[in-house]
Design a protein around this motif. Structure first.
Motif: not given
Length: 1032
Positions: A333-336, A407-410, A437-443
């Motif tokens: 899951l994405s951060i936050e 936990v993902l952040a990128s 695109p792959q983005a954490y959080p969503q772009a």
């Protein structure tokens, strides 16, 4: 300077997390490949080792630690324990130090997880104490229990008993039972053959060890046999028996009694037992395999004999350790973002839940909320990443479910989801271009065509998930498109090209056709298309896609790149139907269809009727069936009877039936047989399916034309000639009134004697005539007849007449009275007699002047004695013995006589007086004087029955007075009976004493209900005054 340092650290962390995010679906924390399981071991040698398995996947490879009974094992200082590949190896095993619950923990840089707990136990079996066991003294007919006294042990045991010496083991039956719960041996009714030494044998199933107790002598007392008594249940299951799901449940129940009790089982609800339930060891064991919830309930064991019955009950309760219904899965899951995991387990009792993070117990606080099997964490941060376990537990077990939280952040990245480099679309269609695109959080996404930023319009739609839609595209919409994605960690972009093509057209499609079964055709499917498009052809038949691999025997695709022609080889009737050519390109889908009609063999003819029938022919008619597009060229006829196997071809006139003929005559039939007929049509394509059968019709009768076979015989009694033969089959009897003619004559004579047997199924005839010499040869032949006349005879066979009965009678016949109802008869076997002796017959009667009032008993020739039972007391019986064989019974021996014993006294004790002072009861009664026709009184039996405990005590005395000590908290019924050589007599009227009447007196007399003496003696022996010597 400090702020710059923090920014550099954050950029380094996010760079690392971005690399992880690119492979977000690859979870690297520990996951179990093998967990430890319960282990029970024998200690066979000092060099023996125990191994508890533990192995986990993960990257980097996990490390391991072990705990025993909740305490971490220090493997660095423990020289006996070591870890190999995760598994725990224990050497120099010690029963006290190494027994307990073990748990493995696997951990790497991503977190740690606990395994299920596993117990390690050690099986052993100590020896019996060496002291001598006391003898057990019992009366014949009494029940007895021999105690095993199992020594200290661990592990599953099985029990057996040796009688006197090896290899004579006690065989269990309705009279003898060995409990596998206690090891005790139970004998319901002791017989003289039971006297001897008994040794308990205990086997440990794990160690394979075996120990033997000291022998226990079983001695028969000399004070006479015990009479009959009602059952007393000595082996029974507890009031409450917990049973695990899937287990094999065994309930034991056995009773002492005379006669030997019969055991039966039931559920108190009245429900029948399912087929899986088995009764073993003469019903002493009820076995329920694969125990389930529906097997729970109250079970009752009933022991019953002719003197009464007793029952015990117990409840089987169902329990099950937890098992998972739902577990959580690894998640990234994405951060936050928010986490919500739920696990559900079933069990009895209902399990409780707890949660672990990296092996540590979690609690609800701050962002973490735990409720039963639900774990939720709001606004995830990087510290929440790790290994989580849901734990379900009840008193029967604990289970663990593991999952990893990443936990993902990128910043945005198109590495794993680039924009489609080239997308084709048909002119006039709607185009959808995805930007994910792959983005954490969503772009957030922005679209550009060339260098121009796209805005929403009537034809252009920009969706919240970043997707671009363009309606009714034209060639002007072709070109380069760029998606720009941005979040708080960075920006990325991807570019793709849109190509607009011309529509595809079908230039030659399939058309409707007719074809013959077995031929081959090609169905065309050709197109014109934009050269930039990729084209794929497929075919559907009656709504299902054609599988060219599976159906390659009939279907093949031909035609090259611009055609998808379908070749169908060796077409069958089931290939008729609708065919659809399916054309798929990069941008569109087209179809073209045709109907294919297949011609085949004709359908089944209809309405087959028997118009006329004789004893050997049948006239048939029928209606034609469908010709399936090809004219019918001929017919064939088949028939069957109750005596044939399936349908068989029959002969007809005309021999060849053409397609225009709808009648024929069947010939060569058997007379008086029920026939069915069916017709099969043919055309140029082939032979079709048969018609439904005609109504059953019977041919007319005729004279038999088949003679009986296998004529033979022999045996029988004196002056008999027995003749046998193989019966004529029913289908060859040719009519009603069928029977046999037997012709016979002494071998060498000329004249035949005839006899008639009118039953078709009989295959035997017996000639009885005093002139028939023993074992003489006869010429015999057998013929057949029915109501139409006589048929042929068999060939002549030679048959011998019967043998003579024994000519001598047994000698030294004598009788001996055993009781008022039984006499034993003995004789000497016949050693030399010219005839065969198959056995002996004993006749008996009461009055020597009326020998027609006879009873008879037979035994085989290897017996020289027999017991005659069911006789009247004090009665003289006359006895005679004779020998017999297949010819009959030989002459009887001279009669001898024997007289049965007198019956027991019939008068009960009278004028019973009693006095109760405190707990001391004193009884007095008048003596009973036996009649001349009765056995003399030898003593009295005083029976005391307790109501609350439902048991009885008894004492015997040769006086007319007795004293008993009673308890003040129970009600009693007192009864007095006579004892004599003939057995038990009538009982006195019961004296009822209530617990509130201590300190009273009274009297009673007259006959009363007959409570069995035998049952009271049993209860006396087991419960009160007559105790067996205790065992060591």
């Amino acid at each position: 300077m400090r702020l710059l340092w923090k920014r550099l650290v954050l950029l380094s962390i996010f760079g690392c997390l971005a690399a992880v995010a690119e492979d977000a679906e690859v979870f690297k924390g520990p996951s179990w490949k093998a967990e430890p399981s319960d282990l029970i071991l024998p200690i066979n040698s000092p060099d023996q080792e125990a191994s508890l398995q533990c192995l986990a996947n993960g990257s980097p490879s996990p490390e391991y630690r072990w705990s025993l009974n909740g305490t971490l094992i220090d493997l660095r200082s423990d020289y006996r324990r070591r870890v190999s590949g995760g598994s725990l190896i224990i050497s120099g095993l010690d029963r006290d130090q190494d027994s307990g619950l073990y748990q493995c923990t696997a951990f790497n840089t991503w977190g740690s997880i606990h395994s299920q707990k596993a117990s390690l136990q050690f099986a052993y079996l100590e020896t019996f104490k060496s002291q001598t066991r006391s003898a057990v003294n019992v009366r014949e007919g009494q029940g007895v229990v021999l105690l095993c006294g199992t020594p200290l042990h661990s592990g599953e045991l099985t029990y057996a008993w040796i009688f006197n010496k090896v290899p004579y083991y006690v065989q269990q039956d309705s009279r003898r039972f060995i409990s596998q719960e206690t090891g005790n041996l139970y004998i319901a009714k002791v017989e003289p053959s039971d006297v001897g030494n008994y040794t308990c044998v205990v086997n440990n199933s794990i160690t394979q060890g075996r120990v033997l107790s000291s022998p226990t002598p079983l001695v028969l007392r000399s004070d006479g046999a015990m009479g009959e008594y009602e059952p007393k249940i000595e082996v029974h299951f507890p009031d409450s028996v917990p049973a695990a799901k899937g287990a094999v449940v065994k309930l034991e129940c056995f009773a002492l009694g005379n006669p030997v009790p019969e055991i039966s089982w039931r559920k108190t609800t009245g429900d029948p037992f399912p087929s899986k339930v088995k009764l073993r060891n003469s019903n002493a064991i009820l076995e329920i395999p694969r125990f389930q919830q529906e097997d729970a309930g109250m079970y009752e064991c009933v022991a019953e004999n002719s003197r009464g019955k007793n029952a015990v009950r117990g409840r089987l309760s169902f329990h099950a350790k937890p098992h998972w219904l739902q577990t959580m899965k690894d998640v990234a899951l994405s951060i936050e973002e928010n986490l919500a995991w739920e696990c559900k387990a079933n069990g009895r009792p209902k399990p409780s839940y707890s949660w672990l993070k990296n092996g540590e117990m979690m609690a609800s606080e701050g962002r973490v909320h735990i409720e039963n099997g639900v774990l939720s964490i709001v606004s995830l941060n990087l510290s929440d990443a790790g290994m989580y376990q849901c734990v379900a537990e009840n008193k029967h077990g604990v289970i663990y479910a593991s999952a990893e939280l990443m936990v993902l952040a990128s910043p945005p990245s198109f590495t794993n989801s680039p924009l489609q480099a080239l997308q084709k679309a048909r002119s006039g269609s709607e185009v959808t271009m995805e930007c994910r695109p792959q983005a954490y959080p969503q772009a957030l996404n922005v679209w550009k065509k060339g260098s121009e930023i796209l805005q929403r319009s009537e034809r252009i739609a920009l969706l919240p998930n970043g997707t671009l839609k363009i309606a009714n595209v034209t060639r002007r919409d072709g070109g380069s498109y760029t998606c720009i994605a941005k979040n708080q960690f960075g920006t990325a972009s991807a570019m793709g090209r849109l190509l607009i093509t011309e529509p595809t057209r079908i230039t030659l499609g399939p058309s409707n056709m007719e074809i013959i079964v077995g031929e081959s055709i090609v169905l065309p499917c050709q197109i014109a298309h934009d050269p930039v498009l990729d084209v794929a052809f497929s075919w559907a038949f009656n709504g299902q896609l054609v599988d060219f691999d599976r159906d390659g025997d009939h279907f093949e695709r031909v035609g090259g790149s611009i055609a998808g022609d379908l070749m169908i080889r060796n077409i069958q009737l089931n290939h008729g139907g609708k065919y659809v050519c399916l054309i798929n390109t990069d941008v569109e889908h087209l179809e073209a269809d045709a109907i294919l009609v297949v011609k085949g063999p004709p359908g089944p003819p209809e309405t087959v009727l028997v118009e006329e029938i004789t004893d050997s022919t049948a006239q048939l008619s029928w209606s034609p069936g469908r010709d399936n597009g090809s004219p019918i060229t001929g017919y064939s006829v088949q028939g069957r009877t109750p005596f044939t196997v399936g349908w068989q071809a029959v002969d007809t006139v005309p021999e060849v039936i053409n397609g225009n003929t709808l009648t024929a005559t069947v010939v060569g039939l058997n007379a008086w047989v029920e026939y069915e007929f069916r017709v099969v049509a043919s055309n140029y394509v082939g032979m079709g399916e048969p018609s439904p059968p005609s109504p059953k019709t019977r041919t007319e009768d005729a004279i038999p034309d088949t003679a009986p076979t296998d004529v033979g015989g022999g045996g029988g009694t004196k002056s008999e000639l027995v003749i046998t033969w193989e019966p004529v089959p029913e289908e060859l009897q040719n009519g009603e009134g069928f029977g046999y003619i037997i012709a016979l004559r002494p071998s060498g004579s000329v004249t035949w004697t005839r006899a008639i047997v009118s039953t078709p199924g009989v295959a035997k005839y017996v000639l009885r005539n005093d002139t028939v010499p023993p074992f003489a040869p006869f010429d015999v032949k057998v013929g057949a007849f029915n109501k139409r006349g006589e048929g042929p005879f068999s060939t002549v066979a030679t048959v011998f007449s019967a043998e003579d009965v024994p000519s001598l009678a047994p000698v030294r016949v004598r009788g001996r009275s055993l009781s008022a109802s039984e006499i034993e008869v003995l004789w000497e076997a016949l050693r030399s007699v010219p005839e065969r002796v198959l056995g002996y017959e004993v006749s008996y009667w009461e009055d020597d002047t009326k020998p027609d009032t006879v009873g008879k008993v037979r035994v085989s020739a290897n017996f020289t004695a027999v017991n005659i039972s069911g006789l009247r007391g004090s009665t003289q019986y006359f006895l005679a013995a004779s020998a017999f064989n297949t010819a009959g019974t030989g002459p009887p021996s001279p009669p001898v006589n024997a007289t049965t014993k007198k019956p027991p006294p019939g008068q009960p004790p009278l004028n019973v007086k009693w006095t109760l002072i405190g707990s001391q009861l004193t009884l007095h009664w008048d003596p009973v004087i036996a009649l001349d026709t009765e056995s003399e009184v030898t003593g009295y039996l005083v029976v005391c029955r307790r109501h609350r405990h439902n048991d009885a005590n008894a004492i015997t005395t040769d006086q007319t007075t007795a004293e008993l000590t009673l308890s003040s908290n129970d009600n009693y019924a007192i009864e007095i009976r006579t004892l004599s050589e003939g057995g038990e007599g009538m009982g006195s009227e019961p004296i009822h004493i209530h617990k509130l009447s201590m300190g009273a007196r009274g009297s009673g007399a007259v006959p009363l209900s007959r409570l069995p003496l035998s049952s009271l003696l049993l209860l006396l022996t087991l419960c009160c005054a007559l105790w067996l010597p205790p065992e060591d």
